[in-house]
Motif scaffolding. Structure first.
Motif, PDB file in Angstrom:
ATOM      1  N   ILE A  78       0.838  -1.195   0.000  1.00 55.83           N
ATOM      2  CA  ILE A  78       0.000   0.000   0.000  1.00 55.83           C
ATOM      3  C   ILE A  78       0.873   1.244   0.000  1.00 55.83           C
ATOM      4  N   ALA A  79       0.303   2.341  -0.435  1.00 53.71           N
ATOM      5  CA  ALA A  79       1.001   3.626  -0.363  1.00 53.71           C
ATOM      6  C   ALA A  79       1.117   4.029   1.103  1.00 53.71           C
ATOM      7  N   PRO A  80       2.186   4.710   1.472  1.00 55.45           N
ATOM      8  CA  PRO A  80       2.318   5.196   2.849  1.00 55.45           C
ATOM      9  C   PRO A  80       1.085   6.011   3.258  1.00 55.45           C
ATOM     10  N   THR A  81       0.678   5.831   4.505  1.00 59.87           N
ATOM     11  CA  THR A  81      -0.512   6.501   4.997  1.00 59.87           C
ATOM     12  C   THR A  81      -0.348   6.866   6.473  1.00 59.87           C
ATOM     13  N   THR A  82      -0.904   8.003   6.854  1.00 61.13           N
ATOM     14  CA  THR A  82      -0.818   8.446   8.245  1.00 61.13           C
ATOM     15  C   THR A  82      -1.660   7.576   9.171  1.00 61.13           C
ATOM     16  N   ARG A  83      -2.636   6.868   8.647  1.00 64.90           N
ATOM     17  CA  ARG A  83      -3.483   6.038   9.518  1.00 64.90           C
ATOM     18  C   ARG A  83      -2.716   4.880  10.153  1.00 64.90           C
ATOM     19  N   LEU A  84      -1.519   4.577   9.644  1.00 64.05           N
ATOM     20  CA  LEU A  84      -0.720   3.484  10.194  1.00 64.05           C
ATOM     21  C   LEU A  84       0.471   3.998  11.013  1.00 64.05           C
ATOM     22  N   HIS A  85       0.347   5.187  11.564  1.00 65.18           N
ATOM     23  CA  HIS A  85       1.436   5.780  12.329  1.00 65.18           C
ATOM     24  C   HIS A  85       1.885   4.855  13.465  1.00 65.18           C
ATOM     25  N   THR A  86       0.970   4.417  14.285  1.00 64.59           N
ATOM     26  CA  THR A  86       1.314   3.556  15.424  1.00 64.59           C
ATOM     27  C   THR A  86       1.915   2.235  14.948  1.00 64.59           C
ATOM     28  N   GLU A 100      16.996  13.602   8.894  1.00 60.05           N
ATOM     29  CA  GLU A 100      16.273  14.802   9.325  1.00 60.05           C
ATOM     30  C   GLU A 100      14.765  14.586   9.488  1.00 60.05           C
ATOM     31  N   ASP A 101      14.245  13.417   9.093  1.00 60.89           N
ATOM     32  CA  ASP A 101      12.814  13.146   9.233  1.00 60.89           C
ATOM     33  C   ASP A 101      12.463  12.901  10.690  1.00 60.89           C
ATOM     34  N   GLU A 102      11.464  13.614  11.184  1.00 64.69           N
ATOM     35  CA  GLU A 102      10.959  13.437  12.545  1.00 64.69           C
ATOM     36  C   GLU A 102       9.625  12.717  12.407  1.00 64.69           C
ATOM     37  N   VAL A 103       9.583  11.479  12.819  1.00 65.50           N
ATOM     38  CA  VAL A 103       8.393  10.662  12.560  1.00 65.50           C
ATOM     39  C   VAL A 103       7.640  10.255  13.825  1.00 65.50           C
ATOM     40  N   ASP A 104       8.112  10.675  14.979  1.00 64.40           N
ATOM     41  CA  ASP A 104       7.450  10.278  16.223  1.00 64.40           C
ATOM     42  C   ASP A 104       6.141  11.035  16.451  1.00 64.40           C
ATOM     43  N   SER A 105       6.117  12.318  16.159  1.00 60.22           N
ATOM     44  CA  SER A 105       4.898  13.097  16.362  1.00 60.22           C
ATOM     45  C   SER A 105       3.951  12.895  15.175  1.00 60.22           C
ATOM     46  N   PRO A 106       2.651  13.026  15.406  1.00 60.09           N
ATOM     47  CA  PRO A 106       1.708  12.924  14.289  1.00 60.09           C
ATOM     48  C   PRO A 106       2.000  13.936  13.180  1.00 60.09           C
ATOM     49  N   GLU A 107       2.405  15.153  13.555  1.00 63.75           N
ATOM     50  CA  GLU A 107       2.701  16.186  12.561  1.00 63.75           C
ATOM     51  C   GLU A 107       3.944  15.832  11.745  1.00 63.75           C
ATOM     52  N   TRP A 118       6.378  13.589   6.727  1.00 60.56           N
ATOM     53  CA  TRP A 118       7.201  12.558   6.080  1.00 60.56           C
ATOM     54  C   TRP A 118       6.383  11.778   5.056  1.00 60.56           C
ATOM     55  N   VAL A 119       5.187  11.350   5.425  1.00 62.17           N
ATOM     56  CA  VAL A 119       4.320  10.608   4.498  1.00 62.17           C
ATOM     57  C   VAL A 119       3.994  11.474   3.279  1.00 62.17           C
ATOM     58  N   ALA A 120       3.724  12.761   3.492  1.00 63.04           N
ATOM     59  CA  ALA A 120       3.438  13.663   2.374  1.00 63.04           C
ATOM     60  C   ALA A 120       4.633  13.743   1.425  1.00 63.04           C
ATOM     61  N   ARG A 121       5.843  13.802   1.980  1.00 65.14           N
ATOM     62  CA  ARG A 121       7.039  13.834   1.129  1.00 65.14           C
ATOM     63  C   ARG A 121       7.181  12.544   0.338  1.00 65.14           C
ATOM     64  N   LEU A 122       6.974  11.413   0.997  1.00 68.98           N
ATOM     65  CA  LEU A 122       7.107  10.120   0.317  1.00 68.98           C
ATOM     66  C   LEU A 122       6.130   9.984  -0.839  1.00 68.98           C
ATOM     67  N   THR A 123       4.906  10.401  -0.626  1.00 70.30           N
ATOM     68  CA  THR A 123       3.876  10.204  -1.641  1.00 70.30           C
ATOM     69  C   THR A 123       3.959  11.225  -2.768  1.00 70.30           C
ATOM     70  N   ALA A 124       4.680  12.325  -2.548  1.00 70.21           N
ATOM     71  CA  ALA A 124       4.794  13.361  -3.573  1.00 70.21           C
ATOM     72  C   ALA A 124       6.158  13.395  -4.248  1.00 70.21           C
ATOM     73  N   GLU A 125       7.099  12.576  -3.771  1.00 69.68           N
ATOM     74  CA  GLU A 125       8.466  12.621  -4.283  1.00 69.68           C
ATOM     75  C   GLU A 125       8.512  12.187  -5.743  1.00 69.68           C
ATOM     76  N   PRO A 126       8.956  13.078  -6.644  1.00 69.23           N
ATOM     77  CA  PRO A 126       9.022  12.697  -8.057  1.00 69.23           C
ATOM     78  C   PRO A 126      10.087  11.626  -8.290  1.00 69.23           C
ATOM     79  N   GLY A 127       9.799  10.731  -9.191  1.00 72.45           N
ATOM     80  CA  GLY A 127      10.762   9.703  -9.536  1.00 72.45           C
ATOM     81  C   GLY A 127      10.876   8.577  -8.528  1.00 72.45           C
TER      82      GLY A 127
END
Length: 157
Positions: free
Chosen positions: A5-13, A36-43, A48-57
């Motif tokens: 599946i594509a990365p999703t914020t619903r699977l944070h935990t 530099e990715d901070e992935v512990d907080s929901p924000e 990070w998920v937004a970057r992954l899903t929008a990263e060209p190439g």
């Protein structure tokens, strides 16, 4: 049955549980995580998920089963210098989910998704026999060494 599946914020935990399974300081191949990715907080995780899903190439997928994140895999089309060293495809399966064929299955699915390329480069550390077998099961042909990395080419068509 696992799915990609594509990365999703619903699977944070669930993603944090997968990261904890790897342990501190261990790189999780296939997740596209940068220092530099901070992935512990929901924000931070959402950014990070937004970057992954929008990263060209790049196409990132998570290996998920029953709400658990079991691993990640990424197909990279560029930048060319990065691909030349680290390959078109990078993947990793969390330690508690290994030895089930998940990496072989996920790599096969991602190779099929790379049909726009004639072949893909996949690399692994020399001595990582599990990864070497995974790549070879998907048609990987040894193409030489780059430092401590074994290079394999897989035809996509």
């Amino acid at each position: 049955m696992p799915e990609l599946i594509a990365p999703t914020t619903r699977l944070h935990t669930a993603w944090l549980a997968a990261r904890a399974d790897w342990g501190p300081g261990v790189h999780e191949d296939g997740f596209g995580l940068r220092p530099e990715d901070e992935v512990d907080s929901p924000e931070g995780f959402a950014a990070w998920v937004a970057r992954l899903t929008a990263e060209p190439g790049s196409v990132c997928r998570w290996i998920v089963e029953d709400g658990q994140v079991l691993g990640g895999i990424a197909l990279r089309h560029g930048p060319e210098d990065y691909v030349r060293v680290f390959g078109h495809i990078g993947y990793g399966v969390r330690p508690s989910a290994r030895r089930r064929g998940l990496a072989t299955w996920a790599l096969g699915r991602m190779v099929a998704e790379a049909r726009d390329l004639e072949q893909v480069l996949v690399v692994c550390e020399d001595g990582n026999t599990a990864s070497m077998r995974t790549i070879e099961r998907n048609g990987g042909v040894f193409d030489g060494m780059y430092g401590t990395l074994r290079r394999y080419l897989i035809k996509t068509r």
